[in-house]
Write a protein that holds these residues in place. Structure first.
Motif: not given
Length: 354
Positions: A162-164, A167, A171, A301, A304, A308
């Motif tokens: 994560y994140p892909t 994603d 964002a 990245r 995020l 998360r």
């Protein structure tokens, strides 16, 4: 400034704080242990005509003491060992390490402060200061905070995948309004001061500005040479009047509509501001744009993953509360609050409300 721009308990508490700092330092040091040694291996002895037989290896006795680590600084029996220093340096980013390497006086000052801190801790321990009830409570509280923070980070860490890419792209699209870069105008100027309150100075300067404008607008005119010879803006005159790329917001209100209508290579008529007259040249224009995805994807990245993890940590804590029935004794709570309100405040108390 560029005229084109817009203008007995305290002692106990002290010891408690030092012990808390030492505990936190110990955690940091444990992360730094095991760093490889930076000392070079000794050079081999030069070869001789006849090599002497190698001595038999001596197996160390179980009672043989291990060699003591190298000390970088000492104060009597107090030592700052090399591994401790390496552990501290390894927690710093590369740029900060380089700055410390170039600042020998700063490094020596840190070593002296660390020796003094260690000596003070040894004195406190010799007097059993760590056994004071309030010190024990403070140390326990600090230890609990460290354990809680470390454990919560471990159970709420975002998955490695994560994140892909999807994603990140989503964002980026959401963040585009914040990533917008306004148009940039490469401007040069010839500035002639003329305060608005001085009518004679304004009239004379306006005439001078009009004459310079004709010369600057002539074919093959050297605007930079004219600026170096006549501009009174000390900031830009040495660069031929060049003030670089700037957005409209950084120009005075009088200049903005003029610059916005100009084409690259054009020279404006004199523009009057509260400070004087400006003869402007637009050298180049960078249209408004959005910061490219590739440039901001590393920051996205990180953001995020942090978001998360924060959400996961909050959910984990809520799950602990929901796993059972929370019961609060209102009478006991009121009694504790009343007792706290009636008590005299303690100066420098180490206890803090979370």
């Amino acid at each position: 400034m560029n005229p084109a721009a817009i203008p007995g308990r305290r002692l106990r508490v002290t010891a408690a704080v030092l012990l808390i700092a030492a505990l936190a330092g110990a955690v940091a040091l444990m992360r730094g242990k095991g760093a490889p040694s930076s000392e070079a291996a000794p050079a081999p002895a030069p070869a001789t005509a006849m090599a002497a037989p190698a001595p038999a290896a001596v197996k160390p006795s179980a009672n043989t003491p291990e060699p003591r680590p190298t000390a970088v600084a000492t104060l009597g029996a107090v030592r700052v060992e090399r591994d401790e220093l390496l552990g501290q340096l390894q927690t710093l980013p590369p740029q900060a390490r380089q700055q410390l390497q170039d600042n020998r006086a700063g490094m020596e000052q840190w070593l002296r402060a660390r020796l003094a801190e260690k000596a003070l801790i040894e004195q406190a321990r010799a007097q059993g200061w760590q056994d004071q009830p309030e010190i024990r409570r403070a140390v326990q509280a600090a230890q609990e905070r460290i354990v809680v923070q470390s454990y919560l980070e471990s159970v709420s860490r975002a998955p490695d995948g994560y994140p892909t890419d999807a994603d990140l792209q989503a964002a980026y699209e959401r963040a585009k309004p914040q990533l917008a870069v306004p148009a940039q105008y490469h401007v040069s100027q010839i500035f002639l001061p003329a305060p608005l309150g001085d009518a004679d100075a304004v009239a004379a300067t306006r005439k001078q500005a009009q004459e310079l404008t004709k010369r600057a607008q002539a074919p093959k005119a050297d605007f930079a040479a004219l600026a170096q010879a006549h501009s009174r803006d000390e900031t830009s005159r040495g660069q031929g009047g060049d003030i670089g790329f700037v957005p409209l917001a950084q120009l005075t209100p009088e200049m903005r509509p003029v610059i916005e209508q100009m084409k690259a290579g054009e020279v404006s008529a004199p523009v009057q501001s509260a400070a004087g007259f400006h003869i402007l040249k637009l050298t180049a224009l960078r249209p408004a744009s959005v910061t490219p995805f590739e440039q901001v994807s590393p920051q996205l990245r990180t953001a995020l993953r942090s978001q998360r993890q924060e959400l996961a940590a909050r959910a984990y804590m809520e799950g602990l509360l929901n796993a059972g029935t929370v019961s609060i004794d209102g009478a006991a709570l009121n009694a504790a609050l009343e007792q706290a309100m009636a008590a005299k405040p303690v100066q420098g108390s180490v206890a803090r409300v979370p």
